[in-house]
Design an enzyme around this catalytic site. Structure first.
Site, PDB file in Angstrom:
ATOM      1  N   CYS A 135       0.836  -1.209   0.000  1.00  0.00           N
ATOM      2  CA  CYS A 135       0.000   0.000   0.000  1.00  0.00           C
ATOM      3  C   CYS A 135       0.868   1.256   0.000  1.00  0.00           C
ATOM      4  CB  CYS A 135      -0.910  -0.062   1.234  1.00  0.00           C
ATOM      5  SG  CYS A 135      -1.723   1.486   1.645  1.00  0.00           S
ATOM      6  N   CYS A 181       0.527   3.565   3.012  1.00  0.00           N
ATOM      7  CA  CYS A 181       1.096   2.896   4.197  1.00  0.00           C
ATOM      8  C   CYS A 181       2.607   3.088   4.221  1.00  0.00           C
ATOM      9  CB  CYS A 181       0.785   1.399   4.182  1.00  0.00           C
ATOM     10  SG  CYS A 181      -0.971   1.003   4.267  1.00  0.00           S
TER      11      CYS A 181
END
Length: 140
Positions: free
Chosen positions: A58, A61
């Protein structure tokens, strides 16, 4: 601010640069037993837990991971945990993770707040407010 709703198609991994998701005082949780132990420890020590449900694929992230690590060194009165939603898929599902990153704030093992998405100012503000609400005691 961003978040990931689902896993992208695998690409050439050579283009991926490695991000240390558990820098600073962040504890990587790889089993439910480790999660339970950390929550029990936080309860004993009177600490608020911040749990980052994240994914290595991600983008947002990866972007917020180093900042989360820095915050863990700044707010030592709080316990910072990291859960990889792919490593602990069933466990993450039980927390109703709809997007990554999702940050849960837990007191005595119970959710008291949460942030969905890589929102640095909101994360900083919430951490500061939880840190301010704790009794000031220092361990030797």
């Amino acid at each position: 601010m961003g978040n990931c709703l689902n896993r992208p198609q695998p690409k050439d991994n050579d283009s991926e640069h490695h991000v240390d998701f558990s820098a600073g005082n962040v504890k990587l949780i790889t089993t439910e037993k480790a999660w339970d132990e950390k929550l029990e420890q936080a309860k004993r020590d009177g600490k608020v837990v911040i749990a980052n449900f994240s994914a290595t694929w991600c983008g947002p992230c990866k972007m917020i991971a180093p900042y989360y690590g820095e915050l863990s060194e700044k707010y030592t009165s709080l316990m910072f945990l990291l859960v990889d939603v792919d490593e602990l898929a069933d466990f993450s599902t039980s927390w109703d993770i709809k997007a990554t990153p999702t940050f849960f704030f837990l007191k005595d093992g119970k959710e008291v707040d949460k942030i969905v998405g890589a929102n640095k100012p909101e994360l900083q503000d919430k951490l500061a407010s939880f840190d301010d609400s704790l009794p000031q005691h220092h361990h030797q």
